[in-house]
Scaffold this motif. Structure first.
Motif, PDB file in Angstrom:
ATOM      1  N   ARG B  90      30.147 104.158 -53.216  1.00 31.55           N
ATOM      2  CA  ARG B  90      28.973 105.022 -53.170  1.00 31.55           C
ATOM      3  C   ARG B  90      28.569 105.426 -54.575  1.00 31.55           C
ATOM      4  O   ARG B  90      27.392 105.519 -54.909  1.00 31.55           O
ATOM      5  N   GLU B  91      29.570 105.664 -55.408  1.00 31.43           N
ATOM      6  CA  GLU B  91      29.258 106.029 -56.799  1.00 31.43           C
ATOM      7  C   GLU B  91      28.635 104.877 -57.551  1.00 31.43           C
ATOM      8  O   GLU B  91      27.767 105.073 -58.399  1.00 31.43           O
ATOM      9  N   LYS B  93      26.681 102.861 -56.355  1.00 36.91           N
ATOM     10  CA  LYS B  93      25.387 102.578 -55.732  1.00 36.91           C
ATOM     11  C   LYS B  93      25.397 101.301 -54.896  1.00 36.91           C
ATOM     12  O   LYS B  93      24.352 100.728 -54.620  1.00 36.91           O
ATOM     13  N   ILE B  96      24.906 103.183 -49.763  1.00 41.00           N
ATOM     14  CA  ILE B  96      24.021 104.354 -49.653  1.00 41.00           C
ATOM     15  C   ILE B  96      24.252 104.906 -48.256  1.00 41.00           C
ATOM     16  O   ILE B  96      24.009 104.215 -47.262  1.00 41.00           O
ATOM     17  N   VAL B 128      16.400  99.188 -54.395  1.00 33.81           N
ATOM     18  CA  VAL B 128      17.392  98.190 -54.796  1.00 33.81           C
ATOM     19  C   VAL B 128      16.865  96.765 -54.687  1.00 33.81           C
ATOM     20  O   VAL B 128      17.555  95.829 -55.072  1.00 33.81           O
TER      21      VAL B 128
END
Lengths: 361, 259
Positions: B90-91, B93, B96, B128
């Protein structure tokens, strides 16, 4: 034909190695979960420790018998014994009156005699001092100085008045709710005092809702409102230190709505009545005369793990031991009478079957 | 990682026989059907791990997860046991996560609520899309989305159709879970029928006819509608096998073939 011989091993945690919680009434379980007792020792054992903190427990009622009330009563009494805040809702005009029917803790004679035996052994030399010690013993609420995680309850005797006094139990009548929005807000307020911390748990609460979709409630025909309420209750409970216990007469809602309710439950049980004089059942099961009803376990909460719980038996008989405490027993098939010639189609094993039938266990 | 192919990956055409060269999906719609007795979430967990693993031959995948059923911590702990750290993903990216547990649509504002949800997803996809990665949208689950929409099947279907446009526009893959036993006894089959029509791949988890057992948790039936064999021919295939769910993996085997 490729078989999946992965090098990864599957290991499961040993339950007994988990540390016991220092907070009375709570127990650590696997995968970072915490258990709360259901108030019925046998049910705690069947479910692998109790009800998960943060879970929604549903009981499907049988409209012909009030066995779900036994479970509800034990659940609430256990909460009172452990000093846990309780929110109780039912479709009656005076829900507070129900509190008088909650059972008290069972003080078994075996415990008492066992303790006095130990006493007698230790004080064999100083026997003349026994008279000074016996009378001052505190009421057996603690064993070895520790509060029990799960108590047995004596359904014949009502709970001590001081436990239900005051504001310890918040009572709500579902008949007052024209829509479930107000009730939802009450639950939200109740749960806001029990936020979920990943660190130290200081207290846990219980929400007990009896017959949520009872026909006499105004919102009874608003099926989506009820589903929406259950969904938000489930989410609220998940992020708090509480267990929500909900009973509902599944046969009174449409099958597809009932299925939606069942999917929403984390732990799903159902109770069924046993007809009083059923010769067929009497021949099939041992101990039939003592049985009050049947309890089936359909789903057990799985938090933080994808492995389903498959029980050896999913149906148990509900009995009152010595007419006072609730026990759940495995079903035992009675010896088949060889002379009758007919064989009972279903096997005596108690594993869940996907087909439905009147005598399905 | 040199591993033999698993039945599931093979049936889903995720695997062309060489596990080092996994082919990701492009623009597919996948429907996972389950019931009370057998929960189909393990398929989602498997697919999350597949898409977020560093093994994919082409560029990385991005997973957009819309959760109605469980909180993030639940998925995180499960995937961690399978060797995938969702917090890190999640960090970075690559994941999501939309936590929709508390999504409430007011009675008269259901449409707006659903439109807002779609808007968030579309924004995430557009953000994205420029990175030229494979995008997968996972919705767990659509029966709960119906409850959040106060039973407005029409709005839920509109939402799904809009999400479907993303598959063609941005080559996303959409994976949803639906509880098919809810609809089998109802008069309104609209939602499951439309979803089955939209889906390219249907994965159904159900118990064995003989009931549940500790060794075999259920059976999976996979209908793969359009798998191209590379020569321009399309053939659909149905696979059926049994499975057993473990903490960090799932065992698949043919009936009676359990080692």
């Amino acid at each position: 034909m490729a078989t999946n011989k992965g090098r990864t091993s599957s290991f499961s945690r040993n339950f007994s190695a988990a540390p016991t919680s220092s907070i009375p009434g709570l127990k650590y379980g696997p995968n970072g979960t915490i258990f709360l007792s259901s108030g019925v020792p046998d049910l705690d054992k069947i479910l692998g420790g109790g009800f998960h903190l943060g879970s929604l427990v549903m009981i499907m009622e049988d409209t012909e018998a009030p066995h779900h009330m036994l479970l509800l009563r034990n659940f609430m009494s256990q909460g009172l014994v452990h000093n846990q805040p309780i929110l109780y809702a039912s479709p009656s005009t005076n829900p507070r009156a129900f509190l008088g029917t909650l059972p008290t803790m069972l003080v078994s004679k075996d415990d008492r005699s066992r303790n006095t035996d130990a006493e007698q052994k230790d004080l064999r030399i100083a026997w003349q001092y026994k008279k000074y010690l016996g009378e001052n013993k505190p009421h057996i609420e603690e064993r070895d100085g520790k509060v029990e995680y799960c108590n047995e309850f004596d359904l014949r005797k009502p709970i001590e008045k001081h436990l239900i006094m005051g504001n310890r139990v918040e009572c709500i009548s579902l008949l007052d709710c024209s829509s479930l929005a107000g009730f939802r807000n009450s639950c939200s307020k109740f749960l806001s005092q029990l936020p979920r911390y990943d660190g130290n748990i200081t207290s846990a609460g219980r929400i007990a809702i009896q017959s949520l979709c009872a026909p006499q409630c105004e919102y009874f025909d608003k099926e989506w409102d009820m589903l929406s309420f259950i969904r938000s209750l489930k989410s609220m409970v998940r992020s708090s230190n509480a267990v929500a216990f909900l009973t509902f007469p599944a046969s009174l809602v449409s099958p597809s709505v009932s299925k939606r309710w069942q999917h929403l439950a984390d732990t799903l049980l159902s109770v069924k009545a046993i007809p009083d004089e059923d010769k067929e059942l009497a021949n099939l099961l041992t101990g039939y005369q003592d049985m009050l009803g049947l309890l089936s376990v359909h789903k057990v909460a799985r938090f933080n793990t994808q492995v389903p719980v498959i029980l050896d038996a999913t149906t148990y008989s509900i009995k009152l031991q010595k007419r006072r405490s609730l026990v759940l027993e495995c079903l035992n098939q009675a010896p088949v009478d060889g002379s009758s010639g007919s064989s009972y189609g279903t096997s005596g094993s108690c594993s869940g079957s996907s087909k439905t039938g009147t005598l399905d266990f | 990682m040199d591993r033999p192919a698993s039945f599931l990956d093979e049936a889903l055409s995720l695997d062309d026989g060489d596990s080092n060269n996994l082919q990701p999906w492009i623009g597919r719609v996948v429907l996972v059907e389950d019931c009370v007795e057998t929960n189909g979430a393990f398929v989602l967990h498997h697919l999350i791990k597949r898409f977020l693993s560093p093994n994919l031959s082409s560029s990385d995948s991005i997973v957009i997860f819309v959760a109605f059923a469980q909180p993030f911590s639940h998925y995180d702990r499960i995937l961690r046991k399978m060797g995938c750290n969702l917090v890190v993903q999640r960090e970075n990216k690559r994941l999501i996560f939309f936590d929709m547990l508390m999504l409430e649509c007011p009675d008269d504002g259901v449409e707006d609520g659903i439109i807002a949800l779609y808007g968030n997803i579309q924004k995430a996809v557009e953000a994205v899309s420029s990175l030229n990665k494979n995008i997968t949208i996972m919705i767990d689950d659509i029966s709960l989305l119906e409850v959040a929409a106060n039973g407005s099947t029409k709005d839920v279907l509109d939402f799904m159709h809009y999400c479907h446009t993303l598959t063609t526009q941005f080559a996303c893959t959409i994976i949803t879970v639906i509880h098919e036993d809810i609809y089998s006894s109802a008069d309104h089959f609209t939602l499951p029928l439309q979803m089955e029509h939209l889906a390219d791949i249907k994965i159904k988890a159900e118990p064995l006819v003989t009931g549940l057992a500790a060794d075999v948790h259920g059976q999976l039936t996979i209908l793969n509608k359009g798998s191209s064999d590379g020569l321009g021919r399309w053939k659909s295939k149905i696979r059926n096998f049994h499975y057993r769910v473990k903490e960090n993996s799932v065992e698949y085997f043919y009936p009676g073939g359990r080692t």
